[in-house]
Design a protein around this motif. Sequence first.
Motif, PDB file in Angstrom:
ATOM      1  N   UNK A   1       0.831  -1.215   0.000  1.00 58.45           N
ATOM      2  CA  UNK A   1       0.000   0.000   0.000  1.00 58.45           C
ATOM      3  C   UNK A   1       0.852   1.247   0.000  1.00 58.45           C
TER       4      UNK A   1
ATOM      5  N   UNK B   1       3.220  -6.307   3.507  1.00 57.29           N
ATOM      6  CA  UNK B   1       1.988  -5.594   3.853  1.00 57.29           C
ATOM      7  C   UNK B   1       1.640  -5.854   5.303  1.00 57.29           C
ATOM      8  N   UNK B   2       0.961  -4.904   5.932  1.00 64.51           N
ATOM      9  CA  UNK B   2       0.527  -5.122   7.314  1.00 64.51           C
ATOM     10  C   UNK B   2      -0.829  -5.833   7.347  1.00 64.51           C
ATOM     11  N   UNK B   3      -1.436  -6.007   6.176  1.00 64.40           N
ATOM     12  CA  UNK B   3      -2.722  -6.700   6.109  1.00 64.40           C
ATOM     13  C   UNK B   3      -2.586  -8.021   5.379  1.00 64.40           C
TER      14      UNK B   3
ATOM     15  N   UNK C   1      -5.438 -10.542  -2.128  1.00 67.48           N
ATOM     16  CA  UNK C   1      -4.300  -9.662  -2.426  1.00 67.48           C
ATOM     17  C   UNK C   1      -3.025 -10.492  -2.586  1.00 67.48           C
TER      18      UNK C   1
ATOM     19  N   UNK D   1     -12.193  -5.661   6.778  1.00 69.36           N
ATOM     20  CA  UNK D   1     -12.556  -4.881   5.600  1.00 69.36           C
ATOM     21  C   UNK D   1     -11.335  -4.309   4.937  1.00 69.36           C
TER      22      UNK D   1
ATOM     23  N   UNK E   1      -4.655   4.271   8.377  1.00 67.17           N
ATOM     24  CA  UNK E   1      -3.949   3.036   8.045  1.00 67.17           C
ATOM     25  C   UNK E   1      -2.433   3.274   8.068  1.00 67.17           C
TER      26      UNK E   1
ATOM     27  N   UNK F   1       0.233   1.722  10.683  1.00 72.26           N
ATOM     28  CA  UNK F   1       1.407   0.993  10.197  1.00 72.26           C
ATOM     29  C   UNK F   1       2.681   1.412  10.919  1.00 72.26           C
TER      30      UNK F   1
ATOM     31  N   UNK G   1       2.613   0.218  14.499  1.00 68.44           N
ATOM     32  CA  UNK G   1       2.888  -1.212  14.554  1.00 68.44           C
ATOM     33  C   UNK G   1       4.380  -1.481  14.407  1.00 68.44           C
TER      34      UNK G   1
ATOM     35  N   UNK H   1     -15.377   2.699   8.637  1.00 69.29           N
ATOM     36  CA  UNK H   1     -16.103   1.658   7.917  1.00 69.29           C
ATOM     37  C   UNK H   1     -17.604   1.806   8.126  1.00 69.29           C
TER      38      UNK H   1
END
Lengths: 193, 168
Positions: free
Chosen positions: A70, A98-100, A105, A170, B78, B82, B85, B104
């Motif tokens: 991202x 990625x952190x997700x 993906x 999500x 986000x 990041x 984290x 959301x």
Amino acid sequence: MGMAQELHVLAVDDSLVDRKVIERLLKISCCKVTAVESGRRALQYLGLDGEKSSMGIDGLKVNLILTDYSMPGMTGYELLKKIKESSALSKIPVVIMSSEKILPRIDRCLEEGAEEFLLKPVKLSDVKRLRDFILRGEGDDDKLTDKKIKEACSRKRKFQDDSTTQVTAHDIESSPESSASSESQQQKQSKIG
Amino acid sequence: MESQKKRQAAYMKKNLLDQGYLDEQFAHLEELQDDANPNFVEEVVKSFYTDSARFIRNIEVALENGPYDFTKLDNMMYQFKGSSSSIGARRVKRQCSMFQECCYAKNIEGCRNTFQGVKQEYATLKTKLETYFQVSPSLNNSNKHLYATTLFVCLNIFSKKLFQAKLL
């Protein structure tokens, strides 16, 4: 083959914090690092952006590209595609971070030719494992294709089977994966269960 | 004196981990430090403060007036999440996730409330880390000083003895 090489890694991440961390991890793992903040800068460095490549100046071949997924402007996926579409650069292994952990993906990236998908925060053990993998591959090009395909498949299975992982509920991107992700996760869960 | 500071730093860190301000990622970063890079974590944390100030400012602006772009708000948070984290800022990260849930749900009041929570946790962590770093980097410097002094004294004694033995 069998030479003690120092890998040159191009790290791409828009986060200053993450660039500092990945740089340290790579230096500890005895890799030369070039860290850039965007996909566009990465392409410039690699000589794909129409501008003169800096690779020719210092003669340092890039052995691995480690990119965040991202990023504003050009995502890591888009960067991956551009690299794989280029005849000059397609052989350079690309790893996405990625952190997700979003399975569609990950699938997309592996299918597009990414070697590996790393979950952030990246650990020293991840980097060392990657370095060893790339070093083995550097001296053994002929057997690389079959081996890569098998390993990519086992990596996909590993991500699907990993039950300890949290997948975010999500993903507010305008990509189709956001609506499909929860469905496909359920499908994958039922396959394992 | 030195062992007291060391104990103090260790105690602080244990508290930060036990109370959930930090998680194991912070410990992993400290493991990456060595004599050549003794202040690596502090440098990374300073970059985190720089980035965070920017994220907070941008989110504040985006929360001011409608129409609210929840996708944009989510994307900004986000990024902040990041960074949090990456340094192991556990509580900050959790608040960021709560904000994202409000995005959301397109709940602007929820976003405002959780954003206050993010800023609060961030400010608390910053204060605690600043105190922690006041105690820990001095350890590295004073250890080096101690080592250098000891080495100097030993060499001095050794060279004196050699001189006495008429070897010098």
